[in-house]
Scaffold this motif. Structure first.
Motif, PDB file in Angstrom:
ATOM      1  N   TRP A 121       0.845  -1.200   0.000  1.00 46.02           N
ATOM      2  CA  TRP A 121       0.000   0.000   0.000  1.00 46.02           C
ATOM      3  C   TRP A 121       0.881   1.251   0.000  1.00 46.02           C
ATOM      4  O   TRP A 121       0.679   2.183  -0.776  1.00 46.02           O
ATOM      5  CB  TRP A 121      -0.904  -0.035   1.227  1.00 46.02           C
ATOM      6  N   ILE A 122       1.876   1.256   0.899  1.00 40.77           N
ATOM      7  CA  ILE A 122       2.797   2.401   0.987  1.00 40.77           C
ATOM      8  C   ILE A 122       3.602   2.529  -0.297  1.00 40.77           C
ATOM      9  O   ILE A 122       3.801   3.632  -0.835  1.00 40.77           O
ATOM     10  CB  ILE A 122       3.729   2.228   2.207  1.00 40.77           C
ATOM     11  N   GLU A 123       4.082   1.399  -0.803  1.00 40.31           N
ATOM     12  CA  GLU A 123       4.873   1.391  -2.039  1.00 40.31           C
ATOM     13  C   GLU A 123       4.063   1.945  -3.210  1.00 40.31           C
ATOM     14  O   GLU A 123       4.610   2.578  -4.117  1.00 40.31           O
ATOM     15  CB  GLU A 123       5.323  -0.041  -2.338  1.00 40.31           C
ATOM     16  N   MET A 124       2.747   1.735  -3.195  1.00 41.40           N
ATOM     17  CA  MET A 124       1.879   2.230  -4.257  1.00 41.40           C
ATOM     18  C   MET A 124       1.585   3.727  -4.116  1.00 41.40           C
ATOM     19  O   MET A 124       0.904   4.319  -4.962  1.00 41.40           O
ATOM     20  CB  MET A 124       0.555   1.445  -4.249  1.00 41.40           C
ATOM     21  N   GLY A 125       2.080   4.339  -3.048  1.00 37.06           N
ATOM     22  CA  GLY A 125       1.866   5.766  -2.847  1.00 37.06           C
ATOM     23  C   GLY A 125       0.484   6.117  -2.332  1.00 37.06           C
ATOM     24  O   GLY A 125       0.034   7.265  -2.467  1.00 37.06           O
ATOM     25  N   LEU A 126      -0.197   5.157  -1.712  1.00 34.22           N
ATOM     26  CA  LEU A 126      -1.541   5.395  -1.206  1.00 34.22           C
ATOM     27  C   LEU A 126      -1.480   6.095   0.159  1.00 34.22           C
ATOM     28  O   LEU A 126      -0.452   6.041   0.844  1.00 34.22           O
ATOM     29  CB  LEU A 126      -2.299   4.069  -1.116  1.00 34.22           C
ATOM     30  N   PRO A 127      -2.558   6.767   0.576  1.00 38.96           N
ATOM     31  CA  PRO A 127      -2.497   7.622   1.771  1.00 38.96           C
ATOM     32  C   PRO A 127      -2.263   6.861   3.069  1.00 38.96           C
ATOM     33  O   PRO A 127      -2.837   5.802   3.301  1.00 38.96           O
ATOM     34  CB  PRO A 127      -3.867   8.310   1.774  1.00 38.96           C
ATOM     35  N   VAL A 128      -1.402   7.426   3.908  1.00 38.76           N
ATOM     36  CA  VAL A 128      -1.117   6.888   5.237  1.00 38.76           C
ATOM     37  C   VAL A 128      -0.925   8.055   6.190  1.00 38.76           C
ATOM     38  O   VAL A 128      -0.716   9.189   5.771  1.00 38.76           O
ATOM     39  CB  VAL A 128       0.155   5.997   5.254  1.00 38.76           C
ATOM     40  N   GLU A 129      -0.973   7.757   7.478  1.00 38.31           N
ATOM     41  CA  GLU A 129      -0.678   8.759   8.494  1.00 38.31           C
ATOM     42  C   GLU A 129      -0.075   8.052   9.700  1.00 38.31           C
ATOM     43  O   GLU A 129      -0.140   6.822   9.809  1.00 38.31           O
ATOM     44  CB  GLU A 129      -1.935   9.529   8.895  1.00 38.31           C
ATOM     45  N   ALA A 130       0.511   8.836  10.599  1.00 33.08           N
ATOM     46  CA  ALA A 130       1.090   8.288  11.820  1.00 33.08           C
ATOM     47  C   ALA A 130       0.152   8.544  12.986  1.00 33.08           C
ATOM     48  O   ALA A 130      -0.704   9.431  12.923  1.00 33.08           O
ATOM     49  CB  ALA A 130       2.451   8.922  12.086  1.00 33.08           C
TER      50      ALA A 130
END
Length: 358
Positions: A341-350
């Motif tokens: 998911w992160i590798e695909m550039g999809l949204p994340v937050e901490a």
């Protein structure tokens, strides 16, 4: 023989965050062994196997290797369990990182691991290994990439270019592993394949990728309240096309979020992983949580519940399996897992981002 061993242990403990007065002797009684075994089964067996055989999920290594345990005990074992491995499915279990275990719990666990195999800690020394990193990169590419990856990210073997790992693993620890291999695992001995200078060059290459990581407690955010579990509670249900009746593509989950659809997203990794980074709106629901509490506050109606982990399926599968056993019908697992998911550039937050919004 006993005095040098205790001196070695005390010196190693000074390096890590555990107090030097901690009992690190390999003399656990039956009650302590049972307590540690229960912890292992709850937190570790999902990936490392019920008998510590390894490779049950995400290529998690065997924890029965005498070679590994005798050289990693106690510092490297403590650091790895406490803080995990950066950019891998192995997250930290220390309470300081947002996980469930105290320092005392982790110390008990590493003593148990060592005692199970009756290991004797090996003094490897702190001296640096001198080698040619550029030459080591070439030798690494010829001998190591198929298992450890082009950039040491781990393919079918653990990541070895990880800053956290390299901050704790000494040069001689790395060299010992290459020279002797890891019995009971695919990691062979290279002592008859590579010259000593070539092994030194590989160690120098691996060491060149370390950049001084230090264990720093996170700014921990409070977990979401039950009334925050449902994303877009007034929205319509999403339409998912599940593979094998279970796995939903990440792009469909993103589309549901962008369309303001109603759903719940569960992060089934250790709590420390949610603190570090997660899909926006995700609720921490660690796979090791007591089964009686996994469905706590989750509505059992038509609301879609989508789970994810990093493996990409082991932890999320276990949680979804339990929910389905309780009659939850609209459940799915994000097929790619959060690392992809992160590798695909999809949204994340901490977690701290959530804390700062309040």
């Amino acid at each position: 023989m006993r005095t040098p061993l205790l001196l070695l242990i005390c010196l190693l403990v000074l390096i890590v965050s555990t107090p030097c007065k901690a009992d690190l002797s390999l003399t656990l009684d039956d009650k302590e062994m049972a307590q540690a075994d229960a912890m292992y089964q709850q937190y570790c067996s999902l990936c490392h196997g019920k008998d510590r055989e390894g490779y049950k999920a995400d290529h998690a290594p065997s924890l029965k290797s005498e070679s590994m345990l005798s050289t990693a005990y106690p510092q490297l074992l403590f650091d790895t369990i406490s803080w995990g491995r950066v950019n891998s499915a192995m997250d930290g279990y220390s309470k300081e990182a947002g996980g469930p275990l105290s320092d005392a719990d982790i110390i008990l666990l590493i003593r148990w691991l060592a005692q199970k195999e009756r290991i004797s800690p090996i003094e490897l020394g702190e001296a640096s290994v001198q080698g040619n990193a550029l030459n080591g990169k070439v030798i690494y590419s010829e001998n190591c990439v198929s298992c450890h990856g082009v950039n040491g990210e781990g393919v079918t073997a653990p990541a070895i270019a990880d800053q956290l790992f390299l901050s704790s693993a000494t040069d001689n620890y790395l060299k010992h592993a290459i020279v002797y291999g890891r019995e009971g695992t695919p990691m062979q001995s290279f002592s008859n394949k590579l010259h000593d200078e070539e092994i030194n060059d590989i160690v120098a290459y691996l060491r060149s990728q370390a950049s001084g990581w230090r264990p720093t407690p996170l700014e921990l955010a409070k977990w979401p309240e039950p009334e925050e579990f449902v994303i877009n509670p007034k929205g319509s249900n999403p339409t998912f096309n599940l593979r094998d009746g279970r796995y939903v593509p990440a792009k469909e989950v993103v589309q549901a979020l962008e369309s303001n659809n109603k759903l719940i997203i569960l992060d089934t990794r250790p709590g420390s992983a949610w603190q570090r980074i997660h899909i926006p709106g995700a609720v921490p629901m660690p796979y090791y949580r007591d089964k009686s509490r996994i469905a706590e506050y989750l509505p059992n109606d038509d609301t879609w519940i989508v789970a994810y982990c990093a493996c990409p399926h082991a932890a999320s599968d276990s949680v979804v399996n339990h929910l389905r056993s309780l009659g939850y019908k609209n459940t799915a697992v994000i097929d790619e897992g959060i690392l992809k998911w992160i590798e695909m550039g999809l949204p994340v937050e901490a977690g701290k981002d959530k804390a700062n919004k309040k």
